[in-house]
Design an enzyme around this catalytic site. Structure first.
Site, PDB file in Angstrom:
ATOM      1  N   GLN A   2       3.071  10.045   1.825  1.00  0.00           N
ATOM      2  CA  GLN A   2       4.376   9.368   1.868  1.00  0.00           C
ATOM      3  C   GLN A   2       5.281   9.786   0.715  1.00  0.00           C
ATOM      4  O   GLN A   2       6.496   9.587   0.773  1.00  0.00           O
ATOM      5  CB  GLN A   2       4.194   7.839   1.831  1.00  0.00           C
ATOM      6  CG  GLN A   2       3.565   7.274   3.086  1.00  0.00           C
ATOM      7  CD  GLN A   2       3.450   5.768   2.995  1.00  0.00           C
ATOM      8  OE1 GLN A   2       2.515   5.248   2.401  1.00  0.00           O
ATOM      9  NE2 GLN A   2       4.410   5.057   3.578  1.00  0.00           N
ATOM     10  N   HIS A  10      -4.246   1.220   7.671  1.00  0.00           N
ATOM     11  CA  HIS A  10      -2.894   1.785   7.696  1.00  0.00           C
ATOM     12  C   HIS A  10      -2.786   2.991   6.747  1.00  0.00           C
ATOM     13  O   HIS A  10      -2.252   4.037   7.125  1.00  0.00           O
ATOM     14  CB  HIS A  10      -1.894   0.679   7.311  1.00  0.00           C
ATOM     15  CG  HIS A  10      -0.467   1.088   7.250  1.00  0.00           C
ATOM     16  ND1 HIS A  10       0.484   0.644   8.151  1.00  0.00           N
ATOM     17  CD2 HIS A  10       0.210   1.889   6.400  1.00  0.00           C
ATOM     18  CE1 HIS A  10       1.665   1.169   7.844  1.00  0.00           C
ATOM     19  NE2 HIS A  10       1.518   1.926   6.778  1.00  0.00           N
ATOM     20  N   GLU A  11      -3.308   2.834   5.525  1.00  0.00           N
ATOM     21  CA  GLU A  11      -3.187   3.913   4.532  1.00  0.00           C
ATOM     22  C   GLU A  11      -4.067   5.118   4.894  1.00  0.00           C
ATOM     23  O   GLU A  11      -3.639   6.267   4.745  1.00  0.00           O
ATOM     24  CB  GLU A  11      -3.553   3.410   3.127  1.00  0.00           C
ATOM     25  CG  GLU A  11      -2.714   2.252   2.599  1.00  0.00           C
ATOM     26  CD  GLU A  11      -1.222   2.397   2.817  1.00  0.00           C
ATOM     27  OE1 GLU A  11      -0.717   3.529   2.921  1.00  0.00           O
ATOM     28  OE2 GLU A  11      -0.545   1.358   2.917  1.00  0.00           O
ATOM     29  N   CYS A  68       6.002  -0.281   7.726  1.00  0.00           N
ATOM     30  CA  CYS A  68       5.679   0.910   6.938  1.00  0.00           C
ATOM     31  C   CYS A  68       6.896   1.324   6.125  1.00  0.00           C
ATOM     32  O   CYS A  68       7.999   1.371   6.664  1.00  0.00           O
ATOM     33  CB  CYS A  68       5.251   2.051   7.862  1.00  0.00           C
ATOM     34  SG  CYS A  68       4.804   3.565   6.978  1.00  0.00           S
ATOM     35  N   LEU A  69       6.674   1.623   4.866  1.00  0.00           N
ATOM     36  CA  LEU A  69       7.783   2.039   4.001  1.00  0.00           C
ATOM     37  C   LEU A  69       8.419   3.333   4.499  1.00  0.00           C
ATOM     38  O   LEU A  69       9.574   3.605   4.188  1.00  0.00           O
ATOM     39  CB  LEU A  69       7.289   2.217   2.560  1.00  0.00           C
ATOM     40  CG  LEU A  69       6.814   0.930   1.866  1.00  0.00           C
ATOM     41  CD1 LEU A  69       6.126   1.259   0.553  1.00  0.00           C
ATOM     42  CD2 LEU A  69       7.989  -0.019   1.635  1.00  0.00           C
ATOM     43  N   GLY A 113       0.835  -1.191   0.000  1.00  0.00           N
ATOM     44  CA  GLY A 113       0.000   0.000   0.000  1.00  0.00           C
ATOM     45  C   GLY A 113       0.870   1.241   0.000  1.00  0.00           C
ATOM     46  O   GLY A 113       2.072   1.164   0.302  1.00  0.00           O
ATOM     47  N   HIS A 124      -2.467   7.239   7.423  1.00  0.00           N
ATOM     48  CA  HIS A 124      -1.458   8.140   6.847  1.00  0.00           C
ATOM     49  C   HIS A 124      -2.086   9.483   6.432  1.00  0.00           C
ATOM     50  O   HIS A 124      -1.468  10.537   6.570  1.00  0.00           O
ATOM     51  CB  HIS A 124      -0.804   7.516   5.607  1.00  0.00           C
ATOM     52  CG  HIS A 124       0.392   6.648   5.883  1.00  0.00           C
ATOM     53  ND1 HIS A 124       1.538   7.108   6.505  1.00  0.00           N
ATOM     54  CD2 HIS A 124       0.644   5.347   5.593  1.00  0.00           C
ATOM     55  CE1 HIS A 124       2.425   6.126   6.581  1.00  0.00           C
ATOM     56  NE2 HIS A 124       1.909   5.031   6.040  1.00  0.00           N
TER      57      HIS A 124
HETATM   58  O1  GNR Z   1       4.181  -2.653   2.612  1.00  0.00           O
HETATM   59  C1  GNR Z   1       3.489  -2.501   3.632  1.00  0.00           C
HETATM   60  N1  GNR Z   1       3.149  -3.597   4.351  1.00  0.00           N
HETATM   61  C2  GNR Z   1       2.204  -3.594   5.348  1.00  0.00           C
HETATM   62  C3  GNR Z   1       2.094  -4.697   6.157  1.00  0.00           C
HETATM   63  C4  GNR Z   1       1.153  -4.758   7.140  1.00  0.00           C
HETATM   64  C5  GNR Z   1       0.304  -3.703   7.333  1.00  0.00           C
HETATM   65  C6  GNR Z   1       0.402  -2.570   6.553  1.00  0.00           C
HETATM   66  C7  GNR Z   1       1.334  -2.512   5.553  1.00  0.00           C
HETATM   67  S1  GNR Z   1       1.428  -1.125   4.552  1.00  0.00           S
HETATM   68  C8  GNR Z   1       3.081  -1.152   4.061  1.00  0.00           C
HETATM   69  C9  GNR Z   1       3.352  -0.094   3.019  1.00  0.00           C
HETATM   70  C10 GNR Z   1       3.151   1.267   3.635  1.00  0.00           C
HETATM   71  O2  GNR Z   1       3.915   1.770   4.405  1.00  0.00           O
HETATM   72  N2  GNR Z   1       2.045   1.894   3.323  1.00  0.00           N
HETATM   73  O3  GNR Z   1       1.786   3.085   3.876  1.00  0.00           O
HETATM   74 NI    NI Z   2       2.859   3.149   5.764  1.00  0.00          NI
END
Ligand code: GNR
Ligand code: NI
Length: 175
Positions: free
Chosen positions: A51, A136-137, A94-95, A46, A140
């Site tokens: 980001q 999660h997204e 998270c990236l 995601g 953000h």
């Molecule tokens: O690549 C991602 N893996 C992930 C694993 C578990 C829960 C959420 C994520 S999102 C993350 C990519 C990211 O940072 N998206 O904002």
């Molecule tokens: Ni993230």
């Protein structure tokens, strides 16, 4: 199409609330393309616009690298969680916070409403990893990172890791 640079913690731009897209035009379509390319390049499941330094409520999600029965690439403009139920605990990363993963408590199932790249209203249900990725997204977009949702103990582990990477307090306190 282009791979964009992903901002990393503690960049203050990750803490800003993103604003709704008012009109879906060529620029938004290009942003969606570049975000998808950036997500696949990373690779991640995601990505949210803040980001990559864009303060707009735009996300892309694709869990297919990690799960078989997945809907493929999902692109959403102005996504909103309209229903959330149940609980799940699972590993999250998270990236924008490279090198740190931890267990996070999330809703087990969510229904997300938003617009597709043509501006058509869509509603998507997600469970398991897809539900986790949506939460999660969308976090953000409100300046919330998964480290904000850790238990006290796990949060202390994150702080320890930070001190290792940055050295004691001072170097990152400035952000
Ligand atoms: O690549 C991602 N893996 C992930 C694993 C578990 C829960 C959420 C994520 S999102 C993350 C990519 C990211 O940072 N998206 O904002
Ligand atoms: Ni993230």
């Amino acid at each position: 199409m282009a791979v964009l640079r992903i901002l990393t913690y503690p960049d203050p731009r990750l803490r800003k609330k993103s604003v709704p897209v008012e009109r879906i035009d060529k620029q938004i379509e290009k942003l969606l393309d570049d975000m998808a390319e950036t997500m696949y390049d990373a690779p991640g499941i995601g990505l949210a616009a803040p980001q990559v330094g864009v303060n707009l409520r735009v996300i892309v999600v694709d869990i297919s690298p990690r799960e078989e029965n997945s809907p493929g690439l999902i692109e959403l403009v102005n996504p909103e969680i309209v229903l959330a139920e149940g609980e799940q605990i699972g590993e999250e990363g998270c990236l924008s916070i490279p090198g740190f993963v931890s267990e996070v408590r999330r809703k087990a199932r969510v229904v997300v409403r938003g617009l597709d790249r043509k501006g058509k209203p869509v509603e998507i249900e997600g469970t398991g990893l897809l539900a986790r990725a949506f939460q999660h997204e969308i976090d953000h977009l409100d300046g919330i990172l998964f480290i904000d949702r850790l238990s006290r103990l796990k949060r202390e582990l994150f702080k320890k890791k930070l001190e290792k990477v940055f050295g004691k307090e001072e170097s990152y306190a400035a952000f």
